[in-house]
Scaffold this motif. Sequence first.
Motif, PDB file in Angstrom:
ATOM      1  N   MET A   5      -5.079  12.130   7.861  1.00 35.00           N
ATOM      2  CA  MET A   5      -4.340  11.509   6.746  1.00 35.00           C
ATOM      3  C   MET A   5      -5.223  11.536   5.500  1.00 35.00           C
ATOM      4  SD  MET A   5      -2.465   7.837   6.885  1.00 35.00           S
ATOM      5  CE  MET A   5      -2.156   8.149   8.620  1.00 35.00           C
ATOM      6  N   VAL A  61      -5.491  11.438   1.028  1.00 29.84           N
ATOM      7  CA  VAL A  61      -4.845  10.998  -0.201  1.00 29.84           C
ATOM      8  C   VAL A  61      -5.410  11.793  -1.372  1.00 29.84           C
ATOM      9  CG1 VAL A  61      -4.349   9.025  -1.672  1.00 29.84           C
ATOM     10  CG2 VAL A  61      -4.755   8.690   0.757  1.00 29.84           C
ATOM     11  N   ILE A  99      -6.497  12.409  -4.861  1.00 30.47           N
ATOM     12  CA  ILE A  99      -6.705  11.440  -5.933  1.00 30.47           C
ATOM     13  C   ILE A  99      -6.784  12.109  -7.291  1.00 30.47           C
ATOM     14  CG2 ILE A  99      -7.800   9.559  -4.657  1.00 30.47           C
ATOM     15  CD1 ILE A  99     -10.485  10.777  -5.392  1.00 30.47           C
ATOM     16  N   ARG A 125      -9.661  11.819  -0.771  1.00 28.15           N
ATOM     17  CA  ARG A 125     -10.283  10.511  -0.827  1.00 28.15           C
ATOM     18  C   ARG A 125     -11.506  10.535   0.084  1.00 28.15           C
ATOM     19  NH1 ARG A 125     -10.615   6.730   2.407  1.00 28.15           N
ATOM     20  NH2 ARG A 125     -11.329   4.754   1.580  1.00 28.15           N
ATOM     21  N   THR A 126     -12.667  10.425  -0.492  1.00 28.79           N
ATOM     22  CA  THR A 126     -13.887  10.462   0.296  1.00 28.79           C
ATOM     23  C   THR A 126     -14.972   9.781  -0.512  1.00 28.79           C
ATOM     24  OG1 THR A 126     -15.346  11.864   1.579  1.00 28.79           O
ATOM     25  CG2 THR A 126     -14.645  12.717  -0.549  1.00 28.79           C
ATOM     26  N   THR A 127     -16.136   9.636   0.053  1.00 32.92           N
ATOM     27  CA  THR A 127     -17.234   8.994  -0.671  1.00 32.92           C
ATOM     28  C   THR A 127     -18.432   9.912  -0.630  1.00 32.92           C
ATOM     29  OG1 THR A 127     -18.143   7.939   1.275  1.00 32.92           O
ATOM     30  CG2 THR A 127     -16.461   6.716   0.073  1.00 32.92           C
ATOM     31  N   PRO A 128     -19.339   9.743  -1.572  1.00 31.04           N
ATOM     32  CA  PRO A 128     -20.507  10.630  -1.595  1.00 31.04           C
ATOM     33  C   PRO A 128     -21.253  10.622  -0.266  1.00 31.04           C
ATOM     34  CG  PRO A 128     -20.480   9.194  -3.522  1.00 31.04           C
ATOM     35  CD  PRO A 128     -19.405   8.718  -2.622  1.00 31.04           C
ATOM     36  N   ALA A 129     -21.339   9.457   0.363  1.00 33.74           N
ATOM     37  CA  ALA A 129     -22.133   9.365   1.584  1.00 33.74           C
ATOM     38  C   ALA A 129     -21.517  10.182   2.705  1.00 33.74           C
ATOM     39  CB  ALA A 129     -22.266   7.915   2.014  1.00 33.74           C
ATOM     40  N   ALA A 130     -20.214  10.412   2.621  1.00 34.42           N
ATOM     41  CA  ALA A 130     -19.557  11.135   3.707  1.00 34.42           C
ATOM     42  C   ALA A 130     -19.819  12.626   3.604  1.00 34.42           C
ATOM     43  CB  ALA A 130     -18.063  10.860   3.670  1.00 34.42           C
ATOM     44  N   GLU A 165     -19.584   5.814   4.925  1.00 30.20           N
ATOM     45  CA  GLU A 165     -18.792   5.510   3.725  1.00 30.20           C
ATOM     46  C   GLU A 165     -19.621   5.019   2.554  1.00 30.20           C
ATOM     47  OE1 GLU A 165     -15.502   6.057   3.629  1.00 30.20           O
ATOM     48  OE2 GLU A 165     -15.379   6.671   5.722  1.00 30.20           O
ATOM     49  N   VAL A 166     -20.869   4.622   2.805  1.00 28.29           N
ATOM     50  CA  VAL A 166     -21.636   3.953   1.749  1.00 28.29           C
ATOM     51  C   VAL A 166     -22.946   4.681   1.502  1.00 28.29           C
ATOM     52  CG1 VAL A 166     -22.611   1.758   1.014  1.00 28.29           C
ATOM     53  CG2 VAL A 166     -20.647   1.786   2.556  1.00 28.29           C
ATOM     54  N   ALA A 202     -17.471   0.568  -2.040  1.00 26.47           N
ATOM     55  CA  ALA A 202     -17.008   1.554  -1.069  1.00 26.47           C
ATOM     56  C   ALA A 202     -16.346   0.851   0.109  1.00 26.47           C
ATOM     57  CB  ALA A 202     -18.181   2.404  -0.590  1.00 26.47           C
ATOM     58  N   PRO A 241      -7.557   2.423  -3.868  1.00 25.38           N
ATOM     59  CA  PRO A 241      -7.619   3.397  -2.765  1.00 25.38           C
ATOM     60  C   PRO A 241      -9.040   3.889  -2.484  1.00 25.38           C
ATOM     61  CG  PRO A 241      -6.667   4.393  -4.730  1.00 25.38           C
ATOM     62  CD  PRO A 241      -6.789   2.925  -5.014  1.00 25.38           C
ATOM     63  N   GLY A 242      -9.969   3.666  -3.414  1.00 23.02           N
ATOM     64  CA  GLY A 242     -11.350   4.100  -3.183  1.00 23.02           C
ATOM     65  C   GLY A 242     -12.178   3.114  -2.387  1.00 23.02           C
ATOM     66  N   THR A 243     -11.617   1.961  -2.053  1.00 21.14           N
ATOM     67  CA  THR A 243     -12.333   0.957  -1.257  1.00 21.14           C
ATOM     68  C   THR A 243     -11.732   0.890   0.134  1.00 21.14           C
ATOM     69  OG1 THR A 243     -12.828  -0.402  -3.200  1.00 21.14           O
ATOM     70  CG2 THR A 243     -12.906  -1.502  -1.058  1.00 21.14           C
ATOM     71  N   THR A 244     -12.569   1.000   1.171  1.00 20.45           N
ATOM     72  CA  THR A 244     -12.112   0.817   2.545  1.00 20.45           C
ATOM     73  C   THR A 244     -12.191  -0.670   2.890  1.00 20.45           C
ATOM     74  OG1 THR A 244     -12.838   3.024   3.194  1.00 20.45           O
ATOM     75  CG2 THR A 244     -12.569   1.389   4.951  1.00 20.45           C
ATOM     76  N   PRO A 263      -4.183   4.267   4.281  1.00 15.34           N
ATOM     77  CA  PRO A 263      -5.374   4.955   4.807  1.00 15.34           C
ATOM     78  C   PRO A 263      -6.672   4.189   4.619  1.00 15.34           C
ATOM     79  CG  PRO A 263      -4.575   6.028   2.802  1.00 15.34           C
ATOM     80  CD  PRO A 263      -3.565   4.991   3.154  1.00 15.34           C
ATOM     81  N   ASN A 264      -6.724   3.241   3.707  1.00 15.13           N
ATOM     82  CA  ASN A 264      -7.993   2.558   3.466  1.00 15.13           C
ATOM     83  C   ASN A 264      -8.049   1.160   4.082  1.00 15.13           C
ATOM     84  OD1 ASN A 264      -6.060   1.944   1.484  1.00 15.13           O
ATOM     85  ND2 ASN A 264      -7.616   1.180   0.081  1.00 15.13           N
TER      86      ASN A 264
END
Lengths: 492, 492
Positions: free
Chosen positions: A1, A3, A5, A103-108, B210-211, B259, B291-294, B333-334
């Motif tokens: 799933m 998203v 952005i 939708r992702t984060t730098p750490a991922a 994620e962080v 995050a 949507p950028g915060t889990t 999704p988050n």
Amino acid sequence: MTVPINTEVDPARTPTIGPQALADLLGRWPTSDGALYRLLAARIGRLADTGELPAGVRLPPERSLAAALSVSRNTVALAYQVLRDEGMAASRQGSGTRLVPHRTTPAAVHRANGFFTGLLSAPPAFDLSIAAVDCAPQVAAALQDPGTVLGESERVQLTRGTGYLPYGLPELRAAIASMLTTFHGVPTTPDQVLVTTGGQQALDLLLRCEVAPGHPVVTDNPTYPGFIDAVYRSGARPVGVPPGDMGRLADAVAVHQPALTYLTPTHQNPTGLVLPAAERHEIVAMARRHPGTTFIDDLTLAELPFGQGGFNTGEFSPGPQPPPLAALAPRLPNVVTVGSFSKTYWGGLRTGWVRAPEGIIARLAAAKAAADLGSPPYEQAILAALVRSSHEEIVTYRADWARQRYTAIEAALRTFLPGWTWITPAGGLTIWARRPGEADSGGFAQAALRRGVAIVPGRLLSVSAERSPWLRLAFILSPDDLTTAVKALASV
Amino acid sequence: MTVPINTEVDPARTPTIGPQALADLLGRWPTSDGALYRLLAARIGRLADTGELPAGVRLPPERSLAAALSVSRNTVALAYQVLRDEGMAASRQGSGTRLVPHRTTPAAVHRANGFFTGLLSAPPAFDLSIAAVDCAPQVAAALQDPGTVLGESERVQLTRGTGYLPYGLPELRAAIASMLTTFHGVPTTPDQVLVTTGGQQALDLLLRCEVAPGHPVVTDNPTYPGFIDAVYRSGARPVGVPPGDMGRLADAVAVHQPALTYLTPTHQNPTGLVLPAAERHEIVAMARRHPGTTFIDDLTLAELPFGQGGFNTGEFSPGPQPPPLAALAPRLPNVVTVGSFSKTYWGGLRTGWVRAPEGIIARLAAAKAAADLGSPPYEQAILAALVRSSHEEIVTYRADWARQRYTAIEAALRTFLPGWTWITPAGGLTIWARRPGEADSGGFAQAALRRGVAIVPGRLLSVSAERSPWLRLAFILSPDDLTTAVKALASV
């Protein structure tokens, strides 16, 4: 799933990935059922989900990816079309196909190792990529009926407690200490032992505790791909040295002053080589000169010897198995030993260990408490009983098991692939081989996969992901299956 | 074992540690046998070994550490003398006592949470610090004789495989999906489930994936100390919000754009409060806006309700247990759900889970493969059978178990500590209480420890380690022992 952005990306800043790197990440993509182009599209979409492909990445041109995967250009074109149809990708004249940002984060976004990517996919018919064993019968029997090895009172005492044991179950720490003292000549007390979730966690915890992002780590190269993956996730900078090259090892340690140096002197993964005793003394002397560097001796494959080894040209022929580094300097604080029951008892026990000075063990245990509060103690109790009563029996069983398989695959290689060369391993579960010529083995691995045989191209065992004609063959299937698999390789 | 590398330190650059911070790190130092000053010296030496006390740190003045530990100044003076005698510390006129620098690395120096430090020490006579349960009888029986719950064919199939399952055993993923769907109203497919080594690993993997270091993470404050420890090790920057304060939560998310946001809306740890349904809808709306915060909903204690709750002044009285966040928005999704079998079945199973979109699950599984290649599958097979056949029975057993203990400790508090106030929990395994006055509870916790009772001072459950008169009482001992422990607290 996923998203979307932001679908607007500056083309000049679009990240790209090369065809070989993408082929590595794709791992075992064609082993499921279904049309090749659908499997390829699904696998690329999954890599976007996991963050292994960064947001907005430009995919390789169809022609070059097709060549890297040994498929027709049409297969890649159709896969890209599926991704566009599903809103996962976009194409623009002159700038190729890119993934829509997710939708992702730098750490991922990390550099993932294709070996582990492969581990997460469906296995092929003949898997020569994973060096893992089935459950030894002695272990299976104890798991099925714990009462045969575990006393009533021990069980009751265990289940009355909270079950949180970051250092490991005391009985297992004692059994491992005794096993190291007796079988490996490394005098060890229980306080010097940490129980981990497999050898992999031992390496991950050592990296998390001892290395800061950006720090250099010296390692055998090629080496165990699980170590490469953990190094990249730690943010450390690996510096590779060919196994056994003492001059380059000494230079690398002196120049880079690494926090860690990772070595597998006994049945090195993937070569199966054994470092002779003299070189081991040199490494211990190096450790004395560099107290700021922790030297890891990984014994994971050390209990699987199967005779004399060396290049099959006969250049190299070691004597009996020399002692672990810690046997030469049991009190040297920066020599750390790691190991596992995964290659002898069963990988499914998920039990490894670290042998180190008490202070380092305490530091690792604090890190383990934050990572998972400790491994499950009940199986540790069963394992402790087996180590006490049957270690020699189980290790002998497995060494015979491995030797039979080695004999079968070696005979098949000689018969069906006479043009190949390989290093004759002194033990372990893998053969390091090469095809004639200088071509990278990635394309061959892709073609083999579609004949139902998985192998690891050498590039994935290289810390710098260097192109290489070498490849790793693990021999854990039955002797008959190994013969069939090598025959299939010969027909690629 | 420690190697002094440099005893010359510029006094102006010497790191220092305050008496309260050192008391937190010392954890349960006086619970072993032996003279207090020897125990104190040994514990400080260990903290130097683990890197929790940085190289060369200046220790607090004897008088202030004595006050923080509720011991005589002479005890501290003798402990410092032992450290000097052992070459671990040095004193100089006018600059106090400092630890001699040890062999360590920058990565090893982290801010450690005293709670986990405590977990690694010997337990006291009455442990009210750990919210962990013994093994439920149904679980103990299945572990002892797996044949009662596990079919022969399932067992044989399992032990023939390699045992490497980074996502978890398919049968357990399916059983957890079904349990979430049926018992929690969260429609879930097996592909949306990752099996972890306890809830702690679920949190650690989410933080690792994620962080990035330096990123903000919003969390309930006070909160589960294991989360605080994992956050600090990840390098993330925690931002605390009082549980249930929706205005401050919305502000923190909007201002910091974290995050991750970590919430325990059902039987919050340590307060035991339940967030009403209306506020849960607000959080889901917040998740849609950001949507950028889990948003993590931790259900670890959700299955242990014991009736109406609120402040014991009677201000707060929630209705029946409202649904998890993911039940209100199963496809958002988050919104990520985590949980564990540790508080109902047994912590020694070391089994938790994450429920998230498939893409996040794939990303976490790749991280788990690099961390430990997967949790042990055999116990997962036993657990899957139990979840399928007996989940309601086991959870009911444990909720009764917890309610009896809650009733006992609450009665003891009313009888023996009438001056204390506390929040009446709606469920869980802890009471959040405070002594009269404003003094930090750290000194009281130290004094209680020497009467054989371990409690957690509120400061250790605060993300900013704020001084606090509050403290956490976990009630996992027998009702009689709980009464005795509270009596002992009243005599401090």
